[in-house]
Write a protein that holds these residues in place. Structure first.
Motif, mmCIF file in Angstrom:
data_model
loop_
_atom_site.group_PDB
_atom_site.id
_atom_site.type_symbol
_atom_site.label_atom_id
_atom_site.label_comp_id
_atom_site.label_asym_id
_atom_site.label_seq_id
_atom_site.Cartn_x
_atom_site.Cartn_y
_atom_site.Cartn_z
ATOM 1 N N UNK A 29 0.832 -1.221 0.041
ATOM 2 C CA UNK A 29 0.016 0.205 -0.015
ATOM 3 C C UNK A 29 0.894 1.266 0.075
ATOM 4 N N UNK A 30 2.000 1.150 0.736
ATOM 5 C CA UNK A 30 2.721 2.177 0.916
ATOM 6 C C UNK A 30 3.283 2.667 -0.360
ATOM 7 N N UNK A 33 0.918 3.962 -2.992
ATOM 8 C CA UNK A 33 0.487 5.420 -2.625
ATOM 9 C C UNK A 33 1.314 6.107 -3.380
ATOM 10 N N UNK A 34 2.762 6.090 -3.127
ATOM 11 C CA UNK A 34 3.827 6.858 -3.756
ATOM 12 C C UNK A 34 3.658 6.735 -5.218
ATOM 13 N N UNK A 37 0.362 8.472 -6.334
ATOM 14 C CA UNK A 37 0.496 10.104 -6.348
ATOM 15 C C UNK A 37 1.332 10.667 -7.271
ATOM 16 N N UNK A 40 -0.362 10.502 -10.669
ATOM 17 C CA UNK A 40 -1.437 11.904 -10.750
ATOM 18 C C UNK A 40 -0.861 12.951 -10.994
ATOM 19 N N UNK A 70 13.499 -2.710 2.127
ATOM 20 C CA UNK A 70 12.901 -2.344 3.125
ATOM 21 C C UNK A 70 12.514 -3.572 4.281
ATOM 22 N N UNK B 26 3.486 11.522 4.263
ATOM 23 C CA UNK B 26 3.736 10.222 3.930
ATOM 24 C C UNK B 26 4.918 10.391 2.801
ATOM 25 N N UNK B 28 5.776 9.992 -0.319
ATOM 26 C CA UNK B 28 5.834 10.634 -1.615
ATOM 27 C C UNK B 28 5.805 12.068 -1.117
ATOM 28 N N UNK B 50 12.477 4.682 0.812
ATOM 29 C CA UNK B 50 11.475 3.673 1.532
ATOM 30 C C UNK B 50 12.422 2.884 2.361
ATOM 31 N N UNK B 66 -1.564 5.241 9.729
ATOM 32 C CA UNK B 66 -2.431 5.140 8.476
ATOM 33 C C UNK B 66 -3.430 6.151 8.445
ATOM 34 N N UNK B 71 -8.221 10.271 -2.392
ATOM 35 C CA UNK B 71 -8.662 9.152 -3.689
ATOM 36 C C UNK B 71 -8.702 7.792 -3.044
ATOM 37 N N UNK B 73 -7.176 5.932 -1.020
ATOM 38 C CA UNK B 73 -5.879 5.133 -0.889
ATOM 39 C C UNK B 73 -5.291 5.050 0.470
ATOM 40 N N UNK B 74 -4.720 3.839 1.012
ATOM 41 C CA UNK B 74 -4.198 3.800 2.454
ATOM 42 C C UNK B 74 -2.588 4.631 2.243
ATOM 43 N N UNK B 75 -2.592 5.393 2.845
ATOM 44 C CA UNK B 75 -1.242 6.115 3.058
ATOM 45 C C UNK B 75 -0.749 6.302 4.268
ATOM 46 N N UNK B 76 0.704 5.941 4.350
ATOM 47 C CA UNK B 76 1.354 5.876 5.513
ATOM 48 C C UNK B 76 1.939 7.319 6.000
ATOM 49 N N UNK B 78 4.333 9.434 8.340
ATOM 50 C CA UNK B 78 5.542 9.212 9.494
ATOM 51 C C UNK B 78 5.460 10.291 10.268
#
Lengths: 881, 110
Positions: A29-30, A33-34, A37, A40, A70, B26, B28, B50, B66, B71, B73-76, B78
């Motif tokens: 998921x992480x 998401x990156x 994003x 987009x 990771x 997150x 990104x 990462x 989390x 959108x 989406x699950x985003x992590x 920190x």
């Protein structure tokens, strides 16, 4: 600080361990998401979606690699990869069961053999003696008769001393069928000095070994169970031992096996200063002792030496000045196991070599596999696997194999140890203590790990030198690194060398044993069966009754169907414990300060020399008339040479010290190997004398021998002879040791023949494994060069040219291996020299035969791959490539 | 694919801690922020960002929560932990000292 850290990190670790799937989903998921994003944002800037996707992908790099890195951030990662490697390993091994089976079995054999031998070596040589404060127990490397020991016990201050006389036979009666048992005569302090409490009853009290207070007996646990059904009420009861009633004062615990495992009963020495012969010339017994607090071994030794210088004068007859001159006080442990140290070390060296050869074989196997898997490894490297990761995986594979081999090996070792115990002579010290305990299991585990790393290193080193590109470009066909081949050749040479060394060792022992067994014992052991007769005291209290019983017994046996002759003797050759007497010889004056020479006294019935097939060099044998007529004696040939070198001893006279009558020498008997196959007598015995069995044939204790052995010349098997003799023996007389004379002789070489058989088996195993190794390497080389062979054939080479090509390879390997092996054996075989008889450790014949045999065998192993090379069909080979 | 070559070794940790000290972000957003504040001087490949974040998380210096984005989406996200704040101070101090020392060496006149 630390605590705080744990607050944050512990949940993470917990999750990594338990919620693996969740962690993976989070990671997915992480990263998604990156990437989404980024896409987009690119699309928002006007980049077409497809182009955006492509660009992000190239920006980010390999997603899987990022994820893997990771995962590596987690400390749990190590466990994780290990599990993954294991899973992968088991899958790959499952897919190549033949390889796995051969590797595991080879390792199991190697590890199993080593574990079994190690448990023996550990428990016999290394483990402490099973007595409290065993470090203080010592042994005097000298033997003393009763009287000398009684003096010594009172004089020594640095240690408490005890003696024991092993190898006695006692007849127990008064409780069911009379039973003949192995026993020891001991001084009263023996158990207290060893520090072993009885399971039942009490220790003998001080001075309870002096006549007439000595009417006691101590039973072994096994004898107590067998004869008394484990009844605790036996303590205090009376049984007859050799017809003398004795009180049972104690039963020892099952683990107590002193002086050896076959000892079933202990009776006191029965010190009696009034019986001069028995007191000063009976058993010469080894002395053990416990150092008193604060005393050193050196102090004890000094004391014993001082005592030795004084005791000589106390003997009722002059003693040789050099008697016991080089005595020492050594740790009891050394004294007990000294004789088996070298054989056991030879054994462990032997199994070590076998394991080395087994390792080399498995290394060869894994190398062959690694060669086949070059492509797989190259692909994994291209996908981003680090060399370390691949090395770790290969090592995991090897350790998995060796772990399986180890487990199977331990199972084999339990069997192997039982076989070892059965093969080794029963009087091997401490052999019953050997067991597979945790130390031995640790040893097996370490061995498995070491071997796993040992043969695992080879493929790891190989992959490190592998060039990635060339392998992939060549389609995994050529690219075989020369390094690997050289390494494999090296392994094979080492294998052959180890094999040669083992076979030479076995060969030397076999030849030595053969020389030993080929020795002429001085009599004809073929078709002789012997049995020991132990009459009760009632029969033998009066000498005349005893003699009458034996005379009628001998006649009864002699006239039995199938019996060609029967004779009586007090001690058979090679069975030890022969009666000793000091002799005065007519015309021989001992050197000043030297005593009357000590003789072995063999008491025989007149038929003895005929029945045993002994040669009489001159004079005559005994006749029935000698039993009642004037006193006579026969001496051995070497005795005659020593005391009458220039004249004929027949007609000369000899006299037992302590008696008045002289005996006339009537014959000279050829020498007999009376002590063992190497010697006719131990060095302190000056000569050998035979006398007829009559009332004047007294031994050390002043009585005639009552226990006699009957030797029967017959073609009947031992079992029929046993029945035949039993039928002619009164019920209350114990009968034991019914065995063929051949077996009596074989028992004296039981230890060397056990060592020889074991080393022989190892040598056979080594050669087999070595051949598999040579075969494997040559097959590999042939399969590597099969294309080349095809081309050579297509270009007009003859099959025999190829034969020479391959054969030369094998011949060079063998030649170098044999040469190194012989060189190694020349150096290492000197450790064997104490076990060899009649040949030197560098016996050229053995070396030559072994070198030739190994060469022939390894050449045979070369034959199959060579034939394959010759039968290469160029068409098929070239089409396949 | 390995460490960003244009980044002094070990300084990536410092940069990440510093960025997260300002606000929780997150992955990104962190990579965008890295480029912005260092005006594209320091480029960190996303592939190595990462693993670095995961390492900091394993050390206990940053903690993750989390959230769901617009959108869906699950985003992590920190954020700095108390431990991380202390670590940031230590590393900042180290960096300042090191930078000053290097500057002195570079400015030496010979």
């Amino acid at each position: 600080m630390r605590l705080q850290r744990w607050r944050y990190t512990l949940p993470l670790r917990w999750r990594a361990l338990i919620g693996r799937r969740e962690v993976e989903r989070d990671l997915d998921d992480e990263i998604r998401d990156h990437i989404e994003s980024r896409i987009e944002s690119l699309i928002a800037r006007g980049v077409p979606p497809d182009e955006a996707r492509r660009r992000v992908r190239s920006e980010f790099g390999a997603v899987d690699l990022a994820k893997e890195r990771c995962r590596e951030a987690s400390p749990m990662h190590v466990v994780d990869t290990l599990a993954k490697d294991l899973r992968y390993t088991i899958r790959t091994l499952w897919r190549s069961p033949a390889f796995a089976a051969v590797a595991i079995l080879t390792l199991a054999l190697g590890i199993g053999a080593n574990t079994a031998v190690f448990s023996l070596v550990y428990n016999v040589l290394i483990a402490r003696l099973p007595y409290p404060a065993s470090g203080n127990l010592v042994s005097v490397t000298a033997t003393y008769p009763n009287g000398a020991f009684a003096m010594m016990r009172d004089e020594l201050r640095a240690m408490d001393a005890a003696v024991y006389a092993e190898g006695h036979r006692f007849t127990l009666s008064g409780h069911g069928q009379p039973l003949n048992v192995f026993g020891a005569r001991i001084s009263a302090e023996l158990f207290a000095i060893l520090g072993v409490e009885p399971a039942l009853g009490r220790w003998p009290r001080p001075r309870e070994d002096e006549a007439p207070r000595d009417r006691i007996v101590v039973l072994s646990h096994a004898l107590w169970l067998r004869q008394f059904g484990g009844n605790p009420g036996v303590v205090g009861r009376s049984i007859a031992v050799d017809g003398v009633p004795r009180e049972i004062i104690a039963v020892m615990p099952p683990a107590f096996v002193f002086p050896s495992a076959r000892t079933q009963a202990w009776i006191p020495l029965g010190l009696d200063p009034t019986n001069t012969t028995g007191y000063w010339a009976g058993d010469y017994m080894p002395v053990i002792g416990r150092l008193r607090p604060g005393a050193s071994r050196g102090a004890a030794e000094a004391e014993v030496r001082l005592f030795q210088s004084r005791v000589l004068a106390r003997f009722p007859w002059p003693m040789p000045a050099e008697w016991n001159k080089d005595l020492a006080v050594v740790p009891l442990h050394d004294a007990m196991v000294g004789g088996v140290r070298t054989p056991l070390l030879i054994l462990i060296a032997g199994v070590g070599l076998v394991l080395a050869i087994a390792c080399a074989n498995v290394a060869n196997l894994t190398l062959s596999r690694a060669a086949v898997r070059e492509r797989e490894i190259a692909i994994r490297t291209a996908m981003g696997a680090t060399p370390w990761r691949i090395a770790r995986h290969l090592l995991t594979e090897c350790l998995t194999l060796s772990a399986c081999g180890g487990v199977l090996g331990v199972l084999l070792a339990t069997r192997g140890l039982a076989v070892l115990k059965r093969m080794l002579p029963a009087d091997t010290p401490r052999i019953n203590e050997a067991a597979l305990d945790w130390r031995v299991l640790t040893f097996a585990a370490v061995l498995a790990i070491v071997t796993g790393c040992g043969f695992g290193l080879a493929p790891v080193l190989q992959t490190r030198r592998m060039r990635l590109r060339s392998t992939l470009e060549a389609g995994g066909r050529s690219g075989g690194p020369a390094v690997a081949s050289r390494f494999r050749r090296l392994l094979t040479v080492a294998q052959i060398a180890c094999g040669v060394m083992l076979v030479i060792a076995a060969g030397l022992l076999i030849r030595s044993l053969w020389l030993l067994s080929d020795v002429d014992p001085g009599f004809q052991p073929r078709e002789i069966v012997t049995a020991r007769i132990s009459p009760t005291l009632q029969v033998c209290e009066v000498p005349e009754r005893c003699l009458t019983f034996y005379r009628s017994f001998e006649e009864a046996v002699e006239s039995a169907p199938g019996v060609r002759g029967a004779a009586l003797v007090n001690t058979l050759p090679m069975t030890g414990a022969i009666a000793k007497r000091s002799l005065q010889l007519e015309g021989f004056t001992p050197q000043p300060r030297q005593g009357a020479p000590l003789f072995w006294l063999t008491v025989v019935s007149p038929a003895y020399f005929d029945v045993m097939g002994m040669r009489i060099e001159s004079g005559r044998v005994f006749t029935p008339a000698d039993l009642a007529g004037p006193a006579v004696a026969i001496i051995s040939a070497s005795t005659a040479r020593q005391f009458w070198p220039t004249e004929n001893p027949i007609g000369r006279h000899v006299r037992f010290i302590g008696e008045t009558g002289w005996r006339t020498i009537v014959g000279i008997a050829a020498d007999v190997r009376g002590f063992d196959l190497k010697r006719s007598a131990p060095s302190f015995i000056a000569g050998i004398v035979y006398v007829p069995y009559n009332s004047s044939a007294t031994v050390e204790n002043g009585r005639i021998p009552s226990e006699m052995t009957v030797a029967i010349r017959t073609a009947l098997p031992a079992e029929s002879v046993a029945a035949l003799v039993r039928a002619r023996t009164p019920g209350e007389i114990a009968l034991s040791d019914v065995r063929r004379m051949d077996d009596v002789i074989a028992a004296t070489v039981a230890a060397p023949s056990a060592l020889t058989r074991l080393l022989g088996a190892m040598a056979a195993l080594a050669v087999t494994l070595g051949c598999i190794g040579v075969y494997g390497v040559l097959s590999y080389l042939v399969s590597r060069r099969i294309r080349e062979f095809g081309i050579r054939l297509a270009l007009g080479a003859q099959p025999r040219d190829l034969l020479w090509l391959v054969f030369r390879e094998g011949a060079v390997l063998c030649g170098v291996g044999v040469a190194i092996g012989i060189a190694g054996a020349t150096i290492a075989s000197r450790w064997l020299s104490s076990e060899l008889h009649g040949i030197t450790p560098t016996d050229p014949t053995t070396y030559a035969v072994v070198a030739l045999a190994i060469s022939v065998v390894t050449m045979l192993a070369c034959y199959i791959p060579t034939r394959r090379a010759m039968r290469v069909d160029p068409l098929i080979v070239l089409r396949d490539s | 694919m390995s460490k960003p070559q244009d980044l002094v070794q070990g300084t990536l940790d410092l940069l990440l801690l510093k960025i997260l000290a300002l606000e929780p972000l997150n992955g990104y957003a962190i990579s965008q922020r890295l480029q912005q504040i260092s005006s594209d001087e320091l480029r960190v490949s996303d592939g190595s960002l990462y693993p670095a974040l995961h390492k900091l998380e394993q050390e206990g210096w940053i903690v993750a929560t989390w959230r769901t984005t617009e959108n869906n989406r699950r985003a992590k996200y920190y954020s700095l932990s108390r431990l991380g704040r202390r670590q940031l101070e230590r590393e900042t101090e180290n960096w300042t000292r090191l930078a000053a020392a290097i500057t002195r060496v570079v400015n030496l006149r010979g």
